[in-house]
Write a protein that holds these residues in place. Structure first.
Motif, PDB file in Angstrom:
ATOM      1  N   ALA A  19       3.350  -8.743  11.415  1.00  0.00           N
ATOM      2  CA  ALA A  19       4.049  -7.930  10.291  1.00  0.00           C
ATOM      3  C   ALA A  19       3.405  -7.159   9.338  1.00  0.00           C
ATOM      4  O   ALA A  19       3.775  -5.888   9.037  1.00  0.00           O
ATOM      5  CB  ALA A  19       5.264  -8.766   9.517  1.00  0.00           C
ATOM      6  N   ALA A  20       2.514  -8.086   8.664  1.00  0.00           N
ATOM      7  CA  ALA A  20       1.740  -7.155   7.556  1.00  0.00           C
ATOM      8  C   ALA A  20       0.970  -6.056   8.076  1.00  0.00           C
ATOM      9  O   ALA A  20       0.918  -4.930   7.533  1.00  0.00           O
ATOM     10  CB  ALA A  20       0.772  -8.022   6.803  1.00  0.00           C
ATOM     11  N   LYS A  25       0.143  -0.001   9.058  1.00  0.00           N
ATOM     12  CA  LYS A  25       0.075   0.856   9.685  1.00  0.00           C
ATOM     13  C   LYS A  25       1.033   2.020   9.394  1.00  0.00           C
ATOM     14  O   LYS A  25       1.163   3.472   9.680  1.00  0.00           O
ATOM     15  CB  LYS A  25       0.125   0.543  11.189  1.00  0.00           C
ATOM     16  CG  LYS A  25      -1.313   0.138  11.728  1.00  0.00           C
ATOM     17  CD  LYS A  25      -1.143  -0.383  12.851  1.00  0.00           C
ATOM     18  CE  LYS A  25      -2.709  -0.924  13.493  1.00  0.00           C
ATOM     19  NZ  LYS A  25      -2.466  -1.475  15.031  1.00  0.00           N
ATOM     20  N   GLY A  26       2.433   1.404   9.024  1.00  0.00           N
ATOM     21  CA  GLY A  26       3.613   2.233   8.658  1.00  0.00           C
ATOM     22  C   GLY A  26       3.413   3.187   7.402  1.00  0.00           C
ATOM     23  O   GLY A  26       3.750   4.261   7.438  1.00  0.00           O
ATOM     24  N   GLU A  32      -6.802   2.845  10.161  1.00  0.00           N
ATOM     25  CA  GLU A  32      -6.807   1.346  11.172  1.00  0.00           C
ATOM     26  C   GLU A  32      -7.123   0.453  10.138  1.00  0.00           C
ATOM     27  O   GLU A  32      -8.272   0.273   9.318  1.00  0.00           O
ATOM     28  CB  GLU A  32      -8.002   1.402  12.128  1.00  0.00           C
ATOM     29  CG  GLU A  32      -7.803   0.261  12.962  1.00  0.00           C
ATOM     30  CD  GLU A  32      -6.337  -0.151  13.637  1.00  0.00           C
ATOM     31  OE1 GLU A  32      -6.019  -1.072  13.830  1.00  0.00           O
ATOM     32  OE2 GLU A  32      -5.649   1.008  14.023  1.00  0.00           O
ATOM     33  N   PRO A  33      -6.274  -0.630   9.871  1.00  0.00           N
ATOM     34  CA  PRO A  33      -6.510  -1.702   8.731  1.00  0.00           C
ATOM     35  C   PRO A  33      -7.503  -2.691   9.019  1.00  0.00           C
ATOM     36  O   PRO A  33      -7.626  -3.159  10.263  1.00  0.00           O
ATOM     37  CB  PRO A  33      -4.999  -2.126   8.491  1.00  0.00           C
ATOM     38  CG  PRO A  33      -4.243  -1.820   9.554  1.00  0.00           C
ATOM     39  CD  PRO A  33      -4.924  -0.695  10.294  1.00  0.00           C
ATOM     40  N   TYR A 150      11.223   0.924   5.228  1.00  0.00           N
ATOM     41  CA  TYR A 150      10.376   0.693   4.042  1.00  0.00           C
ATOM     42  C   TYR A 150       9.354   1.790   4.156  1.00  0.00           C
ATOM     43  O   TYR A 150       8.839   2.480   3.360  1.00  0.00           O
ATOM     44  CB  TYR A 150       9.872  -0.486   4.136  1.00  0.00           C
ATOM     45  CG  TYR A 150       9.181  -0.919   2.816  1.00  0.00           C
ATOM     46  CD1 TYR A 150       9.569  -1.480   1.793  1.00  0.00           C
ATOM     47  CD2 TYR A 150       7.830  -0.847   2.998  1.00  0.00           C
ATOM     48  CE1 TYR A 150       8.719  -1.900   0.682  1.00  0.00           C
ATOM     49  CE2 TYR A 150       6.844  -1.295   1.960  1.00  0.00           C
ATOM     50  CZ  TYR A 150       7.485  -1.666   0.820  1.00  0.00           C
ATOM     51  OH  TYR A 150       6.444  -1.974  -0.432  1.00  0.00           O
ATOM     52  N   SER A 151       8.428   1.839   5.556  1.00  0.00           N
ATOM     53  CA  SER A 151       7.369   2.831   5.404  1.00  0.00           C
ATOM     54  C   SER A 151       7.737   4.265   5.428  1.00  0.00           C
ATOM     55  O   SER A 151       7.099   5.059   4.686  1.00  0.00           O
ATOM     56  CB  SER A 151       6.648   2.695   6.991  1.00  0.00           C
ATOM     57  OG  SER A 151       6.048   1.430   7.123  1.00  0.00           O
TER      58      SER A 151
END
Length: 171
Positions: A19-20, A25-26, A32-33, A150-151
């Protein structure tokens, strides 16, 4: 753009991590995280000076956007995340970091936990927490559209804040 996800779930490869990462990414789809799954550090989080923990803390402190994520545990974030946050100096440890608190839970009873419990700690450590915290259903987050909504709402704000921070750093 440096984006990091910090996962405070005591289970590796958790739904919290998934989810995180989707949230990160959103909010910044072009980046890229880096994912830091705190469970990987084990006992290294219990003391000071563990090289892997110190490297992770540096990564977080040098990031522009960090999603801090935890399952809801005993009505708050996990002790695992608390131990990691202890690595940062109060007031300055997360200065320059745009932090997004994210928590997952089974139902709406703790929907305010990201804003009431996690966000104040991030502020105390010097992070900018301009976005509201995000509470997600641990069973439906992948399909319910909450992350996308949200994003879409907050992506322009994240872009403006991180771009402004870059300008300030070069001034």
């Amino acid at each position: 753009m440096t984006v990091t996800v910090v996962v405070g779930n005591p289970k590796p490869a958790s739904r919290t991590s998934t989810a995180a990462t989707l949230v990160a990414k959103g909010l910044r789809p072009e980046a890229e995280p880096t994912v830091i799954d705190l469970v990987d550090f084990g006992a290294g989080l219990l003391g000071w000076g563990d090289p892997a923990v110190a490297a992770a803390a540096r990564t977080v402190a040098e990031s522009e956007l960090v999603v801090f994520a935890s399952p809801t545990f005993k009505a708050t974030y996990t002790g695992l995340l608390k131990l990691f946050l202890e690595q940062f100096d109060g007031g300055t440890g997360l200065a320059g970091v745009l932090a997004v608190p994210v928590m997952l839970g089974a139902g709406p009873a703790h929907a305010l936990a990201p804003d009431l419990l996690l966000k104040p700690v991030l502020v105390e450590l010097g992070a900018t927490t301009a976005l509201p915290g995000l509470y997600l259903s641990d069973r439906t987050f992948a399909d319910d559209g909450v992350i996308e909504g949200y994003s879409d709402r907050w992506r322009p704000v994240v872009r403006a804040l991180t771009d402004a921070a870059k300008v300030a750093d070069h001034a």
